[in-house]
Design a protein around this motif. Structure first.
Motif, PDB file in Angstrom:
ATOM      1  N   ARG A 158       9.424 -19.306 169.802  1.00 17.49           N
ATOM      2  CA  ARG A 158       8.319 -18.747 170.583  1.00 17.49           C
ATOM      3  C   ARG A 158       7.907 -19.711 171.684  1.00 17.49           C
ATOM      4  O   ARG A 158       8.051 -20.930 171.543  1.00 17.49           O
ATOM      5  N   VAL A 204       4.962 -19.750 175.372  1.00 15.00           N
ATOM      6  CA  VAL A 204       4.001 -19.062 176.236  1.00 15.00           C
ATOM      7  C   VAL A 204       4.422 -19.273 177.683  1.00 15.00           C
ATOM      8  O   VAL A 204       4.603 -20.410 178.127  1.00 15.00           O
ATOM      9  N   ARG A 255       2.993 -14.531 175.253  1.00 17.05           N
ATOM     10  CA  ARG A 255       3.720 -15.282 174.223  1.00 17.05           C
ATOM     11  C   ARG A 255       4.987 -14.497 173.885  1.00 17.05           C
ATOM     12  O   ARG A 255       4.926 -13.335 173.475  1.00 17.05           O
TER      13      ARG A 255
END
Length: 507
Positions: free
Chosen positions: A234, A236, A279
């Motif tokens: 992950r 952002v 995200r």
């Protein structure tokens, strides 16, 4: 100066675009793409010069300047106008499009075509005069448009390349000169008065470098070990630009990953753009990662025009092999040994496993919560103090846990806990309701100094023990019924015994 998010200059730019679109042949100012920002840039200085007064510089009057030739005061005047713009806010940005916008406020002869030219000049060193005018470098646009009516209030012309090159060259300023073309500059029938030139500037800032990288929800601020070959990565992604509607750019995220010892095996995957900030989760495909290897990944963000730099890499090691089951030992509560200790009396238990990547051990007693203890300095064992929660045959369930979070098979450790609840003697078993009833508490553990008891769900009462560890109490049940009395002993060291109870029949 740039004007953003509304204001008269922005409305002027939009109105200009709408009118120009209606006339055909031009692109409207409105309807900019979601990516990039639209500014209406007004000049930091406006001046015009007159060939008849070659040592003077003149300012705009009511935001209007003359270009070309006219007669006044018994002679001919020929004017050129200069507009200087500040480009410093756009350093390092992409110029998507730039449109010079003006309008005619006075036309000498509408039978003559519009022949206004825009030239890029050197930045003026002071207020320009005809004699000290900055050097013209190249023509950037012809403001002709014969389809526009004479005296048009709004005229626009693309000057994208001139602005783009000035920004790319790192110039702080751009100066544009407006004049009438060629020999017609001295012909009064071609002269005009025009509004100060502004620039409708569509520009783009590259997205920010992605941050908040995680692997399986774990932050990349230290070396990571994971227990799956299909982890979810992950990050952002965000973009600093905001368009005229207050909306952020859409940004796409590109994930790149590779084995740290084989960087040539780098693989990239791009996820579709989402409104900034966003995200992005990306699960690596099956069959790409193997046990025992260390990998790295990095992310970059892209909008419609530009990409960010790659983020700092995040490293993780794959571990999908469970550690060995632990051994358990205790001298206080030996496995299948004598009846020892008692409920509430702690004993030491040592857990050991032969593994190089142990994080600790998970353990629980039958019917109680699960606890975790980290490994000690040896890296292979841990010792806990645990008090059984009941007497009788008890059992610990223990598992080794490695740094990736893999759990071993469980080890069951059986031990025998001696009952230590006090003995309760009813000295008046025939006492009727309303008469005192004497009870004696006798210890089943050494060094008992007090007892705590309650009748049914009533308030707890504490009494001191005699020197021999016994205590006597008196209760008076008021009505016939069955009463339950509960009692626990406490030692001088603060150890509580198990709980004893007795049913009292009251006639």
């Amino acid at each position: 100066m740039p004007i953003r998010h509304g204001g008269s200059a922005r409305r002027a730019a939009k109105t200009a675009g709408a009118l120009l679109l209606a006339t055909g042949g031009l692109v409207a100012v409105t309807g900019q793409p979601a990516a990039a920002m639209l500014d209406y840039v007004t000049p930091t200085s406006v001046a015009w010069t007159d060939a008849r007064q070659p040592t003077r510089s003149f300012s705009a009057s009511d935001d209007t300047v003359p270009v070309g030739t006219w007669e006044a005061d018994g002679g001919k005047h020929t004017a050129r106008a200069y507009f200087t713009f500040d480009l410093t806010p756009y350093r390092g940005q992409r110029v998507v499009s730039a449109r010079a916008i003006t309008g005619e406020t006075k036309v000498d002869d509408c039978d003559k075509p519009r022949e206004i030219e825009l030239w890029r000049t050197d930045p003026p060193t002071g207020a320009p005069t005809w004699n000290t005018a900055p050097t013209a470098r190249e023509k950037v646009a012809d403001v002709g448009y014969p389809n526009l009516p004479c005296g048009s209030s709004f005229i626009g012309v693309m000057i994208t390349e001139a602005v783009r090159q000035a920004v790319a060259d790192g110039r702080d300023q751009l100066t544009l000169m407006a004049r009438i073309a060629g020999d017609h500059e001295t012909n009064k029938h071609y002269s005009r008065q025009i509004k100060s030139v502004g620039i409708s500037l569509d520009h783009n800032t590259p997205p920010n470098v992605p941050d908040q990288l995680t692997v399986e929800g774990m932050a990349c601020d230290s070396p990571l070990t994971i227990r799956t070959t299909r982890p979810t990565l992950r990050a952002v992604a965000s973009d600093p630009d905001v368009n005229e509607n207050g909306s952020h750019d859409r940004v796409a995220a590109t994930f790149a990953w590779w084995p740290v010892d084989r960087p040539a095996e780098r693989t990239e995957a791009t996820l579709d753009g989402l409104p900034s900030p966003a995200r992005y989760p990306y699960q690596l495909p099956e069959g790409k990662l193997t046990h025992g290897n260390t990998y790295a990944f990095s992310v970059r963000a892209s909008d419609q025009y530009d990409s960010s730099d790659w983020s700092p890499e995040c490293r993780f090691t794959v571990d999908v092999v469970a550690p060995p089951a632990p051994t358990v030992s205790s001298t206080d509560y030996p496995e299948r040994g004598d009846w020892t200790g008692g409920p509430g009396i702690p004993g030491s238990f040592t857990f050991t496993a032969d593994a190089d990547d142990l994080a600790g051990f998970s353990y629980s007693e039958t019917g109680s919560a699960t606890h975790f203890v980290p490994v000690d300095a040896s890296g292979r064992s841990a010792t806990v103090s645990h008090a059984p929660n009941n007497d009788g045959v008890r059992q610990l369930f223990v598992q080794s846990v490695d740094r990736a979070g893999n759990f071993s098979e469980g080890t069951f450790y059986m031990f025998f806990v001696r009952p230590n609840a006090p003995t309760i003697s009813d000295d008046d078993p025939e006492a009727p309701a309303g008469t005192p009833r004497r009870l004696t508490f006798t210890p089943n553990m050494p060094n008992v100094v007090e007892y705590t008891y309650r009748l049914n769900d009533g308030e707890e009462i504490t009494v001191r023990a005699d020197a021999d560890g016994t205590a006597r109490v008196t209760i008076t049940p008021e009505v016939p019924d069955v009463y339950f009395l509960y009692v626990r002993s406490r030692t001088a060291d603060g150890l509580l015994s198990g709980e004893a109870w007795i049913a009292l029949w009251v006639e």
